[in-house]
Enzyme design. Structure first.
Site, PDB file in Angstrom:
ATOM      1  N   HIS A  54      34.924  31.374  32.187  1.00 39.52           N
ATOM      2  CA  HIS A  54      36.317  31.367  32.660  1.00 39.52           C
ATOM      3  C   HIS A  54      36.306  31.468  34.172  1.00 39.52           C
ATOM      4  O   HIS A  54      35.257  31.645  34.791  1.00 39.52           O
ATOM      5  CB  HIS A  54      37.149  32.461  31.988  1.00 39.52           C
ATOM      6  CG  HIS A  54      36.726  33.872  32.287  1.00 39.52           C
ATOM      7  ND1 HIS A  54      35.509  34.386  31.915  1.00 39.52           N
ATOM      8  CD2 HIS A  54      37.369  34.876  32.937  1.00 39.52           C
ATOM      9  CE1 HIS A  54      35.430  35.645  32.300  1.00 39.52           C
ATOM     10  NE2 HIS A  54      36.540  35.967  32.932  1.00 39.52           N
ATOM     11  N   HIS A  56      37.469  33.596  36.473  1.00 43.11           N
ATOM     12  CA  HIS A  56      37.504  34.813  37.301  1.00 43.11           C
ATOM     13  C   HIS A  56      36.309  34.870  38.250  1.00 43.11           C
ATOM     14  O   HIS A  56      35.195  34.498  37.871  1.00 43.11           O
ATOM     15  CB  HIS A  56      37.550  36.062  36.419  1.00 43.11           C
ATOM     16  CG  HIS A  56      38.900  36.279  35.787  1.00 43.11           C
ATOM     17  ND1 HIS A  56      39.095  37.052  34.666  1.00 43.11           N
ATOM     18  CD2 HIS A  56      40.129  35.808  36.137  1.00 43.11           C
ATOM     19  CE1 HIS A  56      40.381  37.059  34.346  1.00 43.11           C
ATOM     20  NE2 HIS A  56      41.026  36.304  35.219  1.00 43.11           N
ATOM     21  N   ASP A  58      34.396  37.073  39.286  1.00 43.39           N
ATOM     22  CA  ASP A  58      33.170  37.801  38.924  1.00 43.39           C
ATOM     23  C   ASP A  58      32.355  37.031  37.871  1.00 43.39           C
ATOM     24  O   ASP A  58      31.396  37.562  37.309  1.00 43.39           O
ATOM     25  CB  ASP A  58      33.497  39.221  38.439  1.00 43.39           C
ATOM     26  CG  ASP A  58      34.376  39.253  37.202  1.00 43.39           C
ATOM     27  OD1 ASP A  58      35.357  38.487  37.144  1.00 43.39           O
ATOM     28  OD2 ASP A  58      34.074  40.032  36.282  1.00 43.39           O
ATOM     29  N   HIS A  59      32.721  35.770  37.624  1.00 40.73           N
ATOM     30  CA  HIS A  59      31.937  34.903  36.728  1.00 40.73           C
ATOM     31  C   HIS A  59      31.528  33.598  37.406  1.00 40.73           C
ATOM     32  O   HIS A  59      30.592  32.942  36.961  1.00 40.73           O
ATOM     33  CB  HIS A  59      32.727  34.630  35.432  1.00 40.73           C
ATOM     34  CG  HIS A  59      33.004  35.902  34.697  1.00 40.73           C
ATOM     35  ND1 HIS A  59      32.272  36.299  33.607  1.00 40.73           N
ATOM     36  CD2 HIS A  59      33.871  36.905  34.966  1.00 40.73           C
ATOM     37  CE1 HIS A  59      32.696  37.509  33.225  1.00 40.73           C
ATOM     38  NE2 HIS A  59      33.661  37.892  34.033  1.00 40.73           N
ATOM     39  N   HIS A 115      41.983  36.139  27.106  1.00 45.00           N
ATOM     40  CA  HIS A 115      41.705  36.796  28.393  1.00 45.00           C
ATOM     41  C   HIS A 115      42.227  35.899  29.521  1.00 45.00           C
ATOM     42  O   HIS A 115      42.945  36.351  30.414  1.00 45.00           O
ATOM     43  CB  HIS A 115      40.211  37.029  28.503  1.00 45.00           C
ATOM     44  CG  HIS A 115      39.753  37.645  29.797  1.00 45.00           C
ATOM     45  ND1 HIS A 115      40.103  38.920  30.167  1.00 45.00           N
ATOM     46  CD2 HIS A 115      38.979  37.156  30.802  1.00 45.00           C
ATOM     47  CE1 HIS A 115      39.555  39.194  31.351  1.00 45.00           C
ATOM     48  NE2 HIS A 115      38.870  38.138  31.753  1.00 45.00           N
ATOM     49  N   ASP A 134      34.434  37.167  28.934  1.00 46.46           N
ATOM     50  CA  ASP A 134      35.246  38.387  28.845  1.00 46.46           C
ATOM     51  C   ASP A 134      36.210  38.324  27.668  1.00 46.46           C
ATOM     52  O   ASP A 134      37.198  39.044  27.638  1.00 46.46           O
ATOM     53  CB  ASP A 134      36.065  38.588  30.133  1.00 46.46           C
ATOM     54  CG  ASP A 134      35.193  38.966  31.320  1.00 46.46           C
ATOM     55  OD1 ASP A 134      33.969  39.126  31.146  1.00 46.46           O
ATOM     56  OD2 ASP A 134      35.749  39.101  32.422  1.00 46.46           O
ATOM     57  N   HIS A 172      30.110  41.525  30.508  1.00 51.25           N
ATOM     58  CA  HIS A 172      30.020  42.827  31.186  1.00 51.25           C
ATOM     59  C   HIS A 172      29.287  43.848  30.338  1.00 51.25           C
ATOM     60  O   HIS A 172      29.319  43.787  29.106  1.00 51.25           O
ATOM     61  CB  HIS A 172      31.422  43.395  31.471  1.00 51.25           C
ATOM     62  CG  HIS A 172      32.191  42.658  32.517  1.00 51.25           C
ATOM     63  ND1 HIS A 172      32.199  43.037  33.837  1.00 51.25           N
ATOM     64  CD2 HIS A 172      32.981  41.559  32.437  1.00 51.25           C
ATOM     65  CE1 HIS A 172      32.973  42.214  34.532  1.00 51.25           C
ATOM     66  NE2 HIS A 172      33.468  41.297  33.707  1.00 51.25           N
TER      67      HIS A 172
HETATM   68 FE    FE Z   1      34.794  39.639  34.183  1.00 53.27          FE
HETATM   69 ZN    ZN Z   2      37.413  37.932  33.397  1.00 49.29          ZN
END
Ligand code: FE
Ligand code: ZN
Length: 262
Positions: A54, A56, A58-59, A115, A134, A172
């Site tokens: 996805h 975001h 942090d990915h 998400h 996530d 995560h």
């Molecule tokens: Fe994340």
């Molecule tokens: Zn995420």
């Protein structure tokens, strides 16, 4: 096929997937380039593709730097995120049910909104591994940033229908906290307690809790267990206004709100 977990940021995992007999890997969800480049070097691997679950940061935060360092790479994500330009350096927009050949592996795409609206899982067999980002965490699920409880319930149900031995790699390291919450929802579920002590041992030894198996998820993840009477009962106690005939998606909504506040 080998899967190597690469810890990134504070609690993210990127994953290197190395097909048998090859020295080229694909990477799933490179939050940042540094740790991925270091892992490639440590294992003597080249990088052949980037798969994003996805949009975001942090990915996908490492996408551009990896392409800059290693030359243009195919970058996969959902088609809606390509249309919206939400995944840096994305080259391929995927849709549900698609199978694509990446480094000789057949990667199956499951569109699993909840998400985010463009969330996808990547399922590779044999031997049955799934990268869930996530959406499905070990013993938990992601927050509903863009989707509804009904969407999340449908998405999780599709993942839950994968073979029980499927190894689950999520975005995560939240497993211990998730199991702590799961034990509050289902205080009488012994599997949750056993799993928690196993995961605690792994974490104490500095090991990641991934992968889990889908069978373990079915036994311990409250978000996959919304049709179990004890989970429904806990949801009704938490939100007494929940109608008696509430469906599993509504139960999931209650458990998710509960977890948000936990
Ligand atoms: Fe994340
Ligand atoms: Zn995420």
């Amino acid at each position: 096929m080998r899967v190597l977990a690469v810890p990134c940021l504070s609690d993210n995992y990127a994953y290197l997937v190395v097909p048998d007999g090859q020295d080229t890997a694909l990477v799933v969800d490179p939050s940042e380039a540094g740790p991925v480049l270091a892992a490639l070097q440590r294992h003597g691997l080249r990088l052949g593709a980037i798969l994003c679950t996805h949009h975001h940061w942090d990915h996908v935060g490492g996408n551009e730097a990896l392409c800059a360092h290693l030359g243009p790479l195919p970058v996969f994500g959902h088609r809606s995120d390509l249309d919206r330009g939400r995944i840096p350096a994305q080259t391929h927009g995927l849709v549900d049910g698609e199978r694509c050949a990446v480094l000789g592996l057949i990667v199956q795409i499951l569109h699993i909104p909840g998400h985010t609206l463009g969330a996808v899982a990547y399922y590779i067999e044999p031997p049955g591994v799934v990268f869930t980002g996530d959406t499905l965490f070990l013993a938990g699920c992601g927050r509903l940033f863009e989707g509804t409880p009904a969407m999340m319930h449908t998405s999780l149900s599709r993942l839950a229908a994968l073979p029980g031995e499927t190894r689950v790699y999520c975005g995560h390291e939240y497993t211990l906290r998730n199991l702590e919450f799961a034990a509050v929802v289902e205080p009488d579920n012994h599997e949750i307690r056993w799993r928690r002590s196993r995961v605690q041992q792994l974490r104490d030894a500095g090991q990641p809790s991934v992968p889990g198996t889908m069978a373990e998820e079915l036994r311990t993840n409250p978000f996959l267990r919304v049709e179990q009477p004890q989970v429904r009962r806990a949801a009704c106690q938490r939100e007494p206004a929940l109608p008696l005939d509430a469906g599993p998606a509504e139960v999931l909504g209650v458990i998710r709100r509960w977890k948000d506040a936990y």
